[in-house]
Design an enzyme around this catalytic site. Structure first.
Site, PDB file in Angstrom:
ATOM      1  N   ASP A 143       0.839  -1.395  -0.787  1.00  5.58           N
ATOM      2  CA  ASP A 143      -0.525  -0.026  -0.479  1.00  5.58           C
ATOM      3  C   ASP A 143       1.275   1.248  -0.254  1.00  5.58           C
ATOM      4  OD1 ASP A 143      -1.751   2.351   0.673  1.00  5.58           O
ATOM      5  OD2 ASP A 143      -2.586   1.151   2.136  1.00  5.58           O
ATOM      6  N   VAL A 200      -6.059   4.025  -6.226  1.00  5.80           N
ATOM      7  CA  VAL A 200      -4.977   5.055  -5.050  1.00  5.80           C
ATOM      8  C   VAL A 200      -5.088   6.679  -4.434  1.00  5.80           C
ATOM      9  CG1 VAL A 200      -3.558   5.192  -7.111  1.00  5.80           C
ATOM     10  CG2 VAL A 200      -2.375   4.679  -5.352  1.00  5.80           C
ATOM     11  N   ASP A 201      -5.991   6.753  -5.454  1.00  6.07           N
ATOM     12  CA  ASP A 201      -5.940   8.315  -5.530  1.00  6.07           C
ATOM     13  C   ASP A 201      -6.644   8.606  -4.014  1.00  6.07           C
ATOM     14  OD1 ASP A 201      -5.059  11.186  -6.269  1.00  6.07           O
ATOM     15  OD2 ASP A 201      -7.085  11.558  -6.669  1.00  6.07           O
ATOM     16  N   THR A 236      -3.802   1.782 -15.235  1.00  9.72           N
ATOM     17  CA  THR A 236      -3.862  -0.093 -14.758  1.00  9.72           C
ATOM     18  C   THR A 236      -4.972  -0.116 -13.671  1.00  9.72           C
ATOM     19  OG1 THR A 236      -2.715  -0.320 -13.308  1.00  9.72           O
ATOM     20  CG2 THR A 236      -1.595  -0.414 -15.543  1.00  9.72           C
TER      21      THR A 236
HETATM   22  P1  ADP Z   1      -6.104   5.041 -12.402  1.00  7.37           P
HETATM   23  O1  ADP Z   1      -7.445   5.907 -12.509  1.00  7.37           O
HETATM   24  O2  ADP Z   1      -5.209   5.505 -12.351  1.00  7.37           O
HETATM   25  O3  ADP Z   1      -5.994   3.271 -13.001  1.00  7.37           O
HETATM   26  P2  ADP Z   1      -6.699   3.559 -10.536  1.00  7.37           P
HETATM   27  O4  ADP Z   1      -6.108   3.798  -8.581  1.00  7.37           O
HETATM   28  O5  ADP Z   1      -8.003   3.359  -9.924  1.00  7.37           O
HETATM   29  O6  ADP Z   1      -5.930   4.372 -10.845  1.00  7.37           O
HETATM   30  O7  ADP Z   1      -5.327   2.493  -9.939  1.00  7.37           O
HETATM   31  C1  ADP Z   1      -3.989   2.161 -10.572  1.00  7.37           C
HETATM   32  C2  ADP Z   1      -3.162   1.273  -9.059  1.00  7.37           C
HETATM   33  O8  ADP Z   1      -3.353   1.566  -8.035  1.00  7.37           O
HETATM   34  C3  ADP Z   1      -4.209   0.132  -9.509  1.00  7.37           C
HETATM   35  O9  ADP Z   1      -3.561  -1.204 -10.136  1.00  7.37           O
HETATM   36  C4  ADP Z   1      -5.218  -0.112  -8.575  1.00  7.37           C
HETATM   37  O10 ADP Z   1      -4.740  -1.714  -7.989  1.00  7.37           O
HETATM   38  C5  ADP Z   1      -3.687   0.885  -7.949  1.00  7.37           C
HETATM   39  N1  ADP Z   1      -4.657   0.423  -5.538  1.00  7.37           N
HETATM   40  C6  ADP Z   1      -5.109   1.151  -5.260  1.00  7.37           C
HETATM   41  N2  ADP Z   1      -4.698   1.700  -4.109  1.00  7.37           N
HETATM   42  C7  ADP Z   1      -3.710   1.902  -3.900  1.00  7.37           C
HETATM   43  C8  ADP Z   1      -2.714   1.553  -2.513  1.00  7.37           C
HETATM   44  N3  ADP Z   1      -3.027   2.153  -1.534  1.00  7.37           N
HETATM   45  N4  ADP Z   1      -1.582   1.907  -3.162  1.00  7.37           N
HETATM   46  C9  ADP Z   1      -0.781   1.145  -3.810  1.00  7.37           C
HETATM   47  N5  ADP Z   1      -1.109   0.761  -5.278  1.00  7.37           N
HETATM   48  C10 ADP Z   1      -2.748   0.864  -4.829  1.00  7.37           C
END
Ligand code: ADP
Length: 184
Positions: A17, A40-41, A128
Site C-alpha cells: 500500500d 490509489v488516489d 492501470t
Molecule cells: P487509474 O485511475 O489511474 O487507473 P487507480 O487508482 O484506479 O488509477 O489504479 C491504479 C493502480 O493503483 C491499480 O493497480 C490499483 O490496484 C492500485 N492501487 C489502489 N490502491 C492502492 C494503494 N493504496 N497503493 C498502491 N496501489 C494502489
C-alpha cells in the site's frame, strides 16, 4: 521485493500500500480535475488529510500526461514531504497516444521529485486501474522511464519504488524489471 541497482540509483518493485512507504514523495494516479477519487488516489487523500484536496482545488487541474506537486500534509508526520499528482491517460484501445502520455506522466513526476530534491519516490501503477490501461503494457513503460531518468545524469533521486497493490501488477512490473535489467 525485486530491485536493480544502477550506478545512479536503485529501482525497487514491491507489493505494498503506497501510503505506508517511507519515501520523500508519493505519486498518486489523479484525474485531470484533481478532485480526488477512488483507488490509489482515494487512499492517498485519506492518508494526507483534507488539506490535500484544498491544495488540489487551488491548483485547479492538470493535463493528461503531466503531473503537479503539493505538500504531503498529514503524511509529513511520517516523513513523506510531497504528493505528486500524476494524470495518466484513459485507455481507449491504444491508438490515442496512450503509451506516450503514460510515459510523459512518469517522466514529469520524476522531474518534479528531483527538482524538489527528493532522494526517494514511490509510484503506483498509473492508469492501470479504473483507467483501464493493460498493466502488461504499462509496466515496461514505467520501468523504462525510471531507468532513463536515473541514467540521464545527475539527479537527487537515489531510490525509485514501484508500489503494486495486487499480484498481477506485481508480476508485470517484476517481469519488466528483469527483462530490462539485461538491456545495455
Ligand atoms: P487509474 O485511475 O489511474 O487507473 P487507480 O487508482 O484506479 O488509477 O489504479 C491504479 C493502480 O493503483 C491499480 O493497480 C490499483 O490496484 C492500485 N492501487 C489502489 N490502491 C492502492 C494503494 N493504496 N497503493 C498502491 N496501489 C494502489
Amino acid at each position: 521485493m525485486r530491485q536493480v541497482d544502477l550506478d545512479s540509483g536503485r529501482i525497487e518493485v514491491r507489493q505494498a500500500d503506497i501510503t505506508t512507504l517511507q519515501v520523500d514523495a508519493i505519486v498518486t494516479a489523479a484525474n485531470a480535475q484533481l478532485v480526488g477519487g477512488g483507488g490509489v488516489d482515494g487512499a492517498v487523500h485519506q492518508a494526507a488529510g483534507p488539506r490535500l484536496l484544498d491544495a488540489c482545488r487551488k491548483i485547479g487541474g492538470c493535463e493528461t500526461g503531466s503531473a503537479v506537486i503539493t505538500m504531503g500534509y498529514d503524511l509529513q508526520d511520517r516523513g513523506v514531504q510531497y504528493v505528486i499528482h500524476a494524470v495518466g491517460p484513459i485507455w481507449r484501445g491504444g491508438e490515442q497516444n496512450e503509451e506516450a502520455l503514460l510515459a510523459e506522466a512518469y517522466a514529469k513526476s520524476l522531474e518534479l521529485a528531483d527538482t524538489h530534491e527528493c532522494q526517494s519516490v514511490a509510484f503506483p501503477s498509473i492508469s492501470t486501474g479504473v483507467y483501464g490501461f493493460p498493466v502488461e503494457r504499462a509496466a515496461p513503460i514505467a520501468i523504462a522511464e525510471f531507468r532513463k531518468f536515473l541514467s540521464a545524469g545527475p539527479t537527487h533521486l537515489r531510490r525509485i519504488v514501484a508500489s503494486l497493490f495486487d499480484t498481477r501488477s506485481l508480476a508485470a512490473f517484476e517481469q519488466a524489471l528483469d527483462r530490462q535489467a539485461s538491456d545495455p
